[in-house]
Design an enzyme around this catalytic site. Structure first.
Site, mmCIF file in Angstrom:
data_model
loop_
_atom_site.group_PDB
_atom_site.id
_atom_site.type_symbol
_atom_site.label_atom_id
_atom_site.label_comp_id
_atom_site.label_asym_id
_atom_site.label_seq_id
_atom_site.Cartn_x
_atom_site.Cartn_y
_atom_site.Cartn_z
ATOM 1 N N SER A 135 0.740 -1.180 0.119
ATOM 2 C CA SER A 135 -0.064 -0.017 0.040
ATOM 3 C C SER A 135 0.692 1.130 0.130
ATOM 4 C CB SER A 135 -0.835 -0.015 1.377
ATOM 5 O OG SER A 135 -1.649 1.047 1.348
ATOM 6 N N LYS A 161 -1.177 -1.046 -4.313
ATOM 7 C CA LYS A 161 -2.170 -0.251 -3.941
ATOM 8 C C LYS A 161 -1.934 1.136 -3.783
ATOM 9 C CE LYS A 161 -4.870 0.062 0.372
ATOM 10 N NZ LYS A 161 -5.595 -0.644 1.411
ATOM 11 N N LYS A 163 -3.093 5.020 -2.778
ATOM 12 C CA LYS A 163 -4.112 5.646 -1.971
ATOM 13 C C LYS A 163 -4.628 6.804 -3.057
ATOM 14 C CE LYS A 163 -3.896 4.088 2.037
ATOM 15 N NZ LYS A 163 -5.160 3.543 2.730
ATOM 16 N N ASP A 188 -7.154 2.822 -3.490
ATOM 17 C CA ASP A 188 -8.043 3.058 -1.980
ATOM 18 C C ASP A 188 -8.433 4.519 -1.695
ATOM 19 O OD1 ASP A 188 -9.022 2.829 0.582
ATOM 20 O OD2 ASP A 188 -7.285 1.856 1.517
ATOM 21 N N GLU A 213 -11.060 0.487 -3.561
ATOM 22 C CA GLU A 213 -11.262 0.203 -2.266
ATOM 23 C C GLU A 213 -12.214 1.449 -1.444
ATOM 24 O OE1 GLU A 213 -7.746 -1.092 -0.081
ATOM 25 O OE2 GLU A 213 -8.847 -1.249 1.757
ATOM 26 N N ASP A 238 -13.947 -1.693 2.922
ATOM 27 C CA ASP A 238 -12.977 -1.721 3.963
ATOM 28 C C ASP A 238 -13.876 -1.408 5.299
ATOM 29 O OD1 ASP A 238 -10.835 -1.033 5.777
ATOM 30 O OD2 ASP A 238 -9.528 -0.274 4.638
ATOM 31 N N LYS A 262 -9.923 -6.916 7.958
ATOM 32 C CA LYS A 262 -8.694 -6.660 8.981
ATOM 33 C C LYS A 262 -9.287 -7.010 10.399
ATOM 34 C CE LYS A 262 -7.456 -2.365 6.419
ATOM 35 N NZ LYS A 262 -7.644 -0.638 6.698
ATOM 36 N N GLY A 290 -4.218 -4.376 6.521
ATOM 37 C CA GLY A 290 -3.484 -4.004 7.465
ATOM 38 C C GLY A 290 -3.814 -2.519 7.955
#
Ligand code: OSB
Ligand code: MG
Length: 369
Positions: A135, A161, A163, A188, A213, A238, A262, A290
């Site tokens: 990420s 991934k 952001k 995400d 996400e 998520d 998670k 995570g």
């Protein structure tokens, strides 16, 4: 088993570099280490709540309050039969799932130590090693982001991934896709958008993303249904999924096609396994997310990710990507094939807790008896 004493230790350390997400720029990692003492064992858990209610409504301090005033009194000196019994005793608590998870996951560590079995075995894991995924936060320039993605792809990472946030989305993703046409890529948003931004997500359909996400608000299943029906790219939830019931509703209503599990977000490993099983039954693939876990939580996530329906690479990566030091020996790392070996009875990998490191990083602590 009977817990006679609970220690709560608040530790703090810097991230290797500030990590920027749609909800803010993270500089220091805060964590709570939970130690459960029985007459002859000491077990460890880790809490992932941030120092402010950025990701969800909990913080380091709400968790300390919950453990001290509501969780410990229901647990201390009670004969508790196992994780189901523990969770049942705490089921009167609304929300506060990170607080519950911290203690529940310490309980699984206790089960491991008492039964002398790996967490993988206790949970029913089947994978010997799991692929690493990265990420990557929002960067100051697109070129820096491209360099970071390239470095991870060179190492063999199975999922990248990135952001996103309004203003750092379609153009950035277009450039990434042009530079890395075949990279396993996803985005995400951490709830940074509303349905007014639907055109942003329609535009992303051409980038062949593995998924988007948590595009919309965490409590907004309705608009996620509308968005999912308007775009081809799978939505992965998520923040919206805090329980197996949340997962059931999201799946039934078509609010997502993938779920990120998670354990710390959903109240622990037992609830995680329930969500895993439900998704497996419904043909919904899952992956393990995570929240910048240190060694204790990171190793538990890895064991969870060895269950059979974890078919998409998670956000599981070496501890050194986020931290200069850690509280387990050895630290979680990847092997030469960019896989993370899941500790079990066969492979002899044991993660010891580095109590000296915990002591060095401690800000404050208390114990409950
Ligand atoms: O949304 O998945 C997220 C980190 C903190 C809070 C939320 C998220 C994340 C990550 C990083 O994406 C995952 C990790 O490397 O631990
Ligand atoms: Mg996320």
């Amino acid at each position: 088993m009977k817990v006679k004493k609970i220690e709560v230790i608040h530790i703090q350390l810097p991230y290797v570099a500030p990590f920027e997400v749609s909800f803010g720029r993270l500089v220091d990692k805060h964590a709570l280490i939970i130690k459960l003492h029985t007459d002859d064992l000491v077990a460890y858990g880790e809490c992932t709540a941030f120092q402010a209610p950025w990701y969800n409504s909990e913080t380091v301090w709400t968790v300390m309050h919950m453990i001290k005033d509501y969780i410990a009194p229901r647990i201390l000196n009670q004969e508790i039969q196992g994780p189901e019994d523990l969770v049942e005793r705490l089921s009167f608590i609304r929300g506060n799932r990170m607080a519950i998870a911290a203690v529940e996951m310490a309980w699984w560590d206790l089960e491991m130590r008492a039964q002398k079995k790996s967490l993988k075995t206790l949970l029913g894991g089947v994978q010997d090693e799991i692929p690493a995924g990265a990420s990557i936060g929002i960067q100051t320039t697109v070129q820096i982001l491209l360099d970071k993605i390239g470095a991870h792809l060179d190492l063999g990472y199975r999922k990248i991934k990135v952001k996103i946030k309004p203003g750092w989305d379609v153009d950035v993703l277009r450039t990434i896709r042009k530079t890395f046409p075949y990279a396993p890529l996803m985005a995400d948003a951490n709830s940074a958008y509303s349905l007014d931004d639907i055109d942003v997500f329609k535009a992303m359909d051409e980038f062949d993303l593995m998924m988007i996400e948590q595009p919309l608000a965490e409590d907004d299943i309705i608009d996620h249904i509308k968005l999912q029906s308007a775009i081809k790219t799978p939505i992965c939830l998520d923040e919206s999924i805090e329980s197996c019931e949340d997962a059931r509703k999201a799946i039934e209503l078509g609010a997502c096609k993938i779920i990120n599990i998670k354990p710390s977000r959903v109240g622990g490993l037992l609830e995680s396994k329930k969500i895993h099983d439900l998704c497996q039954k419904n043909g919904i693939p899952v992956w393990c997310g995570g929240i910048f876990e240190l060694g204790i939580g990171r190793v538990q996530n890895i064991a969870l990710a060895s269950l059979p329906n974890f078919t998409i690479p998670g956000d599981l990566s070496p501890s050194k990507r986020h931290f200069h030091e850690d509280i387990t020996i050895p630290r979680v790392d990847i092997n030469e094939r960019c896989m993370i070996v899941v500790p079990d009875e066969k492979n002899g990998i044991v993660y010891e807790i580095d109590d000296a490191a915990i002591a060095r990083l401690t800000k404050e602590q208390f114990e409950l008896t």
